[in-house]
Design a protein around this motif. Structure first.
Motif, PDB file in Angstrom:
ATOM      1  N   MET A   1       0.836  -1.171   0.000  1.00 43.91           N
ATOM      2  CA  MET A   1       0.000   0.000   0.000  1.00 43.91           C
ATOM      3  C   MET A   1       0.881   1.235   0.000  1.00 43.91           C
ATOM      4  SD  MET A   1      -3.032  -0.888   2.636  1.00 43.91           S
ATOM      5  CE  MET A   1      -2.018  -1.816   3.752  1.00 43.91           C
ATOM      6  N   TYR A   2       0.387   2.261  -0.668  1.00 44.03           N
ATOM      7  CA  TYR A   2       1.154   3.494  -0.790  1.00 44.03           C
ATOM      8  C   TYR A   2       0.269   4.721  -0.621  1.00 44.03           C
ATOM      9  CZ  TYR A   2       4.822   0.663  -2.870  1.00 44.03           C
ATOM     10  OH  TYR A   2       5.788  -0.279  -3.089  1.00 44.03           O
ATOM     11  N   TRP A   3       0.842   5.732   0.005  1.00 44.29           N
ATOM     12  CA  TRP A   3       0.302   7.085  -0.033  1.00 44.29           C
ATOM     13  C   TRP A   3       1.102   7.816  -1.085  1.00 44.29           C
ATOM     14  CZ3 TRP A   3      -3.905   8.605   2.523  1.00 44.29           C
ATOM     15  CH2 TRP A   3      -4.287   7.918   3.675  1.00 44.29           C
ATOM     16  N   LEU A   4       0.460   8.583  -1.909  1.00 41.42           N
ATOM     17  CA  LEU A   4       1.152   9.417  -2.886  1.00 41.42           C
ATOM     18  C   LEU A   4       0.668  10.852  -2.696  1.00 41.42           C
ATOM     19  CD1 LEU A   4       2.523   8.817  -6.182  1.00 41.42           C
ATOM     20  CD2 LEU A   4       0.861  10.684  -6.146  1.00 41.42           C
ATOM     21  N   LEU A   5       1.611  11.743  -2.423  1.00 42.36           N
ATOM     22  CA  LEU A   5       1.323  13.153  -2.177  1.00 42.36           C
ATOM     23  C   LEU A   5       2.081  13.976  -3.197  1.00 42.36           C
ATOM     24  CD1 LEU A   5       2.180  12.824   1.587  1.00 42.36           C
ATOM     25  CD2 LEU A   5      -0.120  12.791   0.639  1.00 42.36           C
ATOM     26  N   TYR A   6       1.464  15.029  -3.680  1.00 41.12           N
ATOM     27  CA  TYR A   6       2.166  15.819  -4.687  1.00 41.12           C
ATOM     28  C   TYR A   6       1.875  17.304  -4.576  1.00 41.12           C
ATOM     29  CZ  TYR A   6      -2.280  15.662  -7.239  1.00 41.12           C
ATOM     30  OH  TYR A   6      -3.592  15.772  -7.602  1.00 41.12           O
ATOM     31  N   ASP A   7       2.827  18.079  -5.070  1.00 43.96           N
ATOM     32  CA  ASP A   7       2.697  19.526  -5.230  1.00 43.96           C
ATOM     33  C   ASP A   7       3.267  19.821  -6.611  1.00 43.96           C
ATOM     34  OD1 ASP A   7       2.356  22.217  -4.898  1.00 43.96           O
ATOM     35  OD2 ASP A   7       3.929  22.450  -3.387  1.00 43.96           O
ATOM     36  N   ILE A   8       2.396  20.034  -7.576  1.00 46.70           N
ATOM     37  CA  ILE A   8       2.790  20.191  -8.977  1.00 46.70           C
ATOM     38  C   ILE A   8       2.447  21.601  -9.441  1.00 46.70           C
ATOM     39  CG2 ILE A   8       2.502  19.284 -11.323  1.00 46.70           C
ATOM     40  CD1 ILE A   8       3.744  17.285  -9.337  1.00 46.70           C
ATOM     41  N   CYS A   9       3.421  22.284 -10.019  1.00 48.54           N
ATOM     42  CA  CYS A   9       3.242  23.681 -10.418  1.00 48.54           C
ATOM     43  C   CYS A   9       2.363  23.848 -11.656  1.00 48.54           C
ATOM     44  CB  CYS A   9       4.609  24.321 -10.657  1.00 48.54           C
ATOM     45  SG  CYS A   9       5.593  24.371  -9.142  1.00 48.54           S
ATOM     46  N   GLU A  55       8.811  17.644 -13.046  1.00 47.01           N
ATOM     47  CA  GLU A  55       9.910  18.582 -13.303  1.00 47.01           C
ATOM     48  C   GLU A  55      10.584  18.937 -11.977  1.00 47.01           C
ATOM     49  OE1 GLU A  55      10.859  19.680 -16.314  1.00 47.01           O
ATOM     50  OE2 GLU A  55       9.250  18.657 -17.406  1.00 47.01           O
ATOM     51  N   ASP A  56      11.753  19.591 -12.050  1.00 46.20           N
ATOM     52  CA  ASP A  56      12.508  19.953 -10.851  1.00 46.20           C
ATOM     53  C   ASP A  56      11.721  20.809  -9.873  1.00 46.20           C
ATOM     54  OD1 ASP A  56      14.692  18.529 -11.723  1.00 46.20           O
ATOM     55  OD2 ASP A  56      15.751  20.261 -12.517  1.00 46.20           O
ATOM     56  N   GLU A  57      10.833  21.649 -10.367  1.00 47.91           N
ATOM     57  CA  GLU A  57      10.063  22.545  -9.498  1.00 47.91           C
ATOM     58  C   GLU A  57       8.903  21.847  -8.781  1.00 47.91           C
ATOM     59  OE1 GLU A  57       7.461  24.157 -13.306  1.00 47.91           O
ATOM     60  OE2 GLU A  57       9.228  25.218 -12.608  1.00 47.91           O
ATOM     61  N   ASP A  58       8.607  20.605  -9.166  1.00 47.64           N
ATOM     62  CA  ASP A  58       7.513  19.830  -8.590  1.00 47.64           C
ATOM     63  C   ASP A  58       8.022  18.969  -7.436  1.00 47.64           C
ATOM     64  OD1 ASP A  58       5.870  20.787 -10.687  1.00 47.64           O
ATOM     65  OD2 ASP A  58       6.450  19.100 -11.967  1.00 47.64           O
ATOM     66  N   CYS A  59       7.084  18.395  -6.707  1.00 43.05           N
ATOM     67  CA  CYS A  59       7.435  17.440  -5.657  1.00 43.05           C
ATOM     68  C   CYS A  59       6.369  16.351  -5.606  1.00 43.05           C
ATOM     69  CB  CYS A  59       7.521  18.149  -4.308  1.00 43.05           C
ATOM     70  SG  CYS A  59       7.975  17.033  -2.975  1.00 43.05           S
ATOM     71  N   VAL A  60       6.812  15.105  -5.676  1.00 40.51           N
ATOM     72  CA  VAL A  60       5.921  13.952  -5.536  1.00 40.51           C
ATOM     73  C   VAL A  60       6.559  13.002  -4.532  1.00 40.51           C
ATOM     74  CG1 VAL A  60       4.830  11.981  -6.685  1.00 40.51           C
ATOM     75  CG2 VAL A  60       5.099  14.146  -7.914  1.00 40.51           C
ATOM     76  N   CYS A  61       5.803  12.591  -3.531  1.00 38.18           N
ATOM     77  CA  CYS A  61       6.285  11.635  -2.533  1.00 38.18           C
ATOM     78  C   CYS A  61       5.398  10.400  -2.568  1.00 38.18           C
ATOM     79  CB  CYS A  61       6.221  12.227  -1.136  1.00 38.18           C
ATOM     80  SG  CYS A  61       7.268  13.643  -0.884  1.00 38.18           S
ATOM     81  N   MET A  62       6.018   9.244  -2.702  1.00 41.19           N
ATOM     82  CA  MET A  62       5.296   7.973  -2.657  1.00 41.19           C
ATOM     83  C   MET A  62       5.773   7.248  -1.408  1.00 41.19           C
ATOM     84  SD  MET A  62       4.815   5.346  -5.757  1.00 41.19           S
ATOM     85  CE  MET A  62       3.795   3.905  -5.608  1.00 41.19           C
ATOM     86  N   ILE A  63       4.870   7.057  -0.472  1.00 43.54           N
ATOM     87  CA  ILE A  63       5.228   6.543   0.847  1.00 43.54           C
ATOM     88  C   ILE A  63       4.620   5.163   1.052  1.00 43.54           C
ATOM     89  CG2 ILE A  63       5.096   6.990   3.325  1.00 43.54           C
ATOM     90  CD1 ILE A  63       4.577   9.993   2.454  1.00 43.54           C
ATOM     91  N   PRO A  64       5.459   4.125   1.199  1.00 45.88           N
ATOM     92  CA  PRO A  64       4.915   2.788   1.443  1.00 45.88           C
ATOM     93  C   PRO A  64       4.445   2.661   2.891  1.00 45.88           C
ATOM     94  CG  PRO A  64       7.307   2.709   1.418  1.00 45.88           C
ATOM     95  CD  PRO A  64       6.916   4.127   1.103  1.00 45.88           C
ATOM     96  N   VAL A  65       3.345   1.956   3.082  1.00 46.06           N
ATOM     97  CA  VAL A  65       2.842   1.661   4.425  1.00 46.06           C
ATOM     98  C   VAL A  65       2.380   0.212   4.469  1.00 46.06           C
ATOM     99  CG1 VAL A  65       2.133   4.009   5.009  1.00 46.06           C
ATOM    100  CG2 VAL A  65       0.531   2.524   3.863  1.00 46.06           C
TER     101      VAL A  65
END
Length: 93
Positions: A1-9, A55-65
């Motif tokens: 299972m994964y949580w995926l969080l993002y901040d995309i410009c 892209e470099d200005e974005d952030c995506v985190c995929m967190i396994p749980v």
């Protein structure tokens, strides 16, 4: 299972990421948060496709749980997806 969080410009890239998440069976929990199961083979494929969008200005985190961690999840307020955490199982309704 994964949580995926993002901040995309970019709206264009954000829409691509939303579609990619849905294509791989992740469910939207909040506007910039997805959750779901994905096997290891699919995770590698997903990561490759994600790296082609972000892209470099974005952030995506995929967190396994794991399941025991999910049994301790506390939710306040309304979710965009119907999820129940009962008896150490996460259920999408």
């Amino acid at each position: 299972m994964y949580w995926l969080l993002y901040d995309i410009c970019s709206q264009r890239r954000r829409l691509k990421i939303v579609q990619l998440c849905k294509d791989y069976g992740l469910r939207r929990i909040q506007k910039s948060c997805f959750f779901g199961n994905m096997d290891l083979d699919k995770t590698g494929e997903f990561a490759k496709k994600m790296s082609q969008i972000v892209e470099d200005e974005d952030c995506v985190c995929m967190i396994p749980v794991n399941q025991s961690m999910m049994s301790r999840v506390k939710i306040w307020g309304e979710l965009q997806a119907n999820i129940k955490v009962e008896d150490e199982l996460v259920c999408f309704i």
